[in-house]
Write an enzyme that holds these catalytic residues in place. Structure first.
Site, mmCIF file in Angstrom:
data_model
loop_
_atom_site.group_PDB
_atom_site.id
_atom_site.type_symbol
_atom_site.label_atom_id
_atom_site.label_comp_id
_atom_site.label_asym_id
_atom_site.label_seq_id
_atom_site.Cartn_x
_atom_site.Cartn_y
_atom_site.Cartn_z
ATOM 1 N N SER A 1 -0.554 0.517 6.156
ATOM 2 C CA SER A 1 -0.787 -0.280 7.353
ATOM 3 C C SER A 1 -1.726 -1.431 7.031
ATOM 4 O O SER A 1 -2.547 -1.336 6.107
ATOM 5 C CB SER A 1 -1.387 0.594 8.465
ATOM 6 O OG SER A 1 -1.436 -0.106 9.689
ATOM 7 N N ASP A 2 -1.586 -2.519 7.774
ATOM 8 C CA ASP A 2 -2.475 -3.655 7.587
ATOM 9 C C ASP A 2 -2.560 -4.441 8.886
ATOM 10 O O ASP A 2 -1.633 -4.413 9.699
ATOM 11 C CB ASP A 2 -1.983 -4.570 6.460
ATOM 12 C CG ASP A 2 -3.097 -5.480 5.958
ATOM 13 O OD1 ASP A 2 -3.902 -5.007 5.139
ATOM 14 O OD2 ASP A 2 -3.176 -6.639 6.406
ATOM 15 N N SER A 3 -3.686 -5.118 9.063
ATOM 16 C CA SER A 3 -3.891 -5.956 10.245
ATOM 17 C C SER A 3 -4.410 -7.316 9.834
ATOM 18 O O SER A 3 -5.195 -7.427 8.887
ATOM 19 C CB SER A 3 -4.902 -5.308 11.199
ATOM 20 O OG SER A 3 -4.396 -4.119 11.728
ATOM 21 N N ALA B 1 0.748 -4.066 11.206
ATOM 22 C CA ALA B 1 2.006 -3.558 10.653
ATOM 23 C C ALA B 1 1.808 -2.138 10.143
ATOM 24 O O ALA B 1 0.734 -1.791 9.656
ATOM 25 C CB ALA B 1 2.480 -4.449 9.505
ATOM 26 N N LYS C 1 0.830 -1.206 0.000
ATOM 27 C CA LYS C 1 0.000 0.000 0.000
ATOM 28 C C LYS C 1 0.865 1.258 0.000
ATOM 29 O O LYS C 1 0.620 2.204 -0.756
ATOM 30 C CB LYS C 1 -0.924 -0.007 1.223
ATOM 31 C CG LYS C 1 -1.931 -1.136 1.241
ATOM 32 C CD LYS C 1 -2.668 -1.162 2.572
ATOM 33 C CE LYS C 1 -3.545 -2.379 2.711
ATOM 34 N NZ LYS C 1 -4.216 -2.438 4.030
#
Length: 198
Positions: free
Chosen positions: A74-76, A111, A58
């Site tokens: 960001s990612d979860s 992250a 991203k």
């Protein structure tokens, strides 16, 4: 000050940055998360590496179009007993996810990656562990009556700042990681770069 861009339209991540007083623009990355996740799973990668790679994807996509900015990706990911869960496609899927979460430990991996001029210049990954209490079918139905479709974009089917807190008996980990982005290390980086007052 550096221009800051959040490569996302995530409500929770925007709310975190807003509450912290970060000046930024939000530009969605529009990347194929599913394809990358599938490829990494096929390689045997774990949640930390997958969340980090998705955040990087991203950030790089938006950074290449905005080279002068600091771009936050960001990612979860949510996993239970080693199984990764995607965002529920519909209410039936959400009910199924919640039934699988019941009486189990949920590991939430978040992250955050920052890119500049099309290159990654900083990253941080963190995990939180959330103990889900036994959830009855009646509770799941009542919970989704109140929370669906608001939680449709939430990988763990909950908003910790809302009724989702009822799912858990205890939580180990950083509050912002649970919300979906390790905020405190990111703020340190933004201050160091002069994107926020130090």
């Amino acid at each position: 000050m550096d221009l800051v861009i959040l490569a996302s339209q995530s409500v929770s991540r925007r709310a975190m940055l807003d509450a912290a007083g970060v000046t930024y623009q939000a530009i969605p990355a529009h990347v194929d998360e599913g394809a990358l996740k599938a490829a990494l799973l096929a390689e045997g990668q774990g949640p930390s590496n997958i969340a980090d790679a998705l955040a990087e994807l991203k950030a790089l996509k938006v950074s290449r179009a905005n080279p002068a900015a600091l771009v936050i990706g960001s990612d979860s990911l949510v996993s239970v007993e080693g199984k990764l869960f995607d965002k529920p496609e519909n209410r039936v899927a959400a009910a199924d996810h919640l039934a699988q979460f019941s009486d189990s430990e949920m590991v939430l991996t978040s992250a955050v990656v920052v890119a500049e001029a099309g290159r990654i210049m900083w990253r941080h990954v963190d995990q939180a562990r959330l103990q889900v209490r036994p959830l009855s079918t009646a509770f799941i139905t009542a919970y989704l009556d109140g929370e669906w479709p608001t939680i449709a974009g939430c990988v763990g089917c909950f908003r910790i700042e809302g009724p989702g807190v009822q799912l858990f008996t205890h939580i180990k980990g950083d509050h912002y990681t649970v919300l979906g982005m390790p905020l405190l290390p990111l703020l340190e980086l933004l201050r160091a770069r002069g994107a926020m007052p130090s």
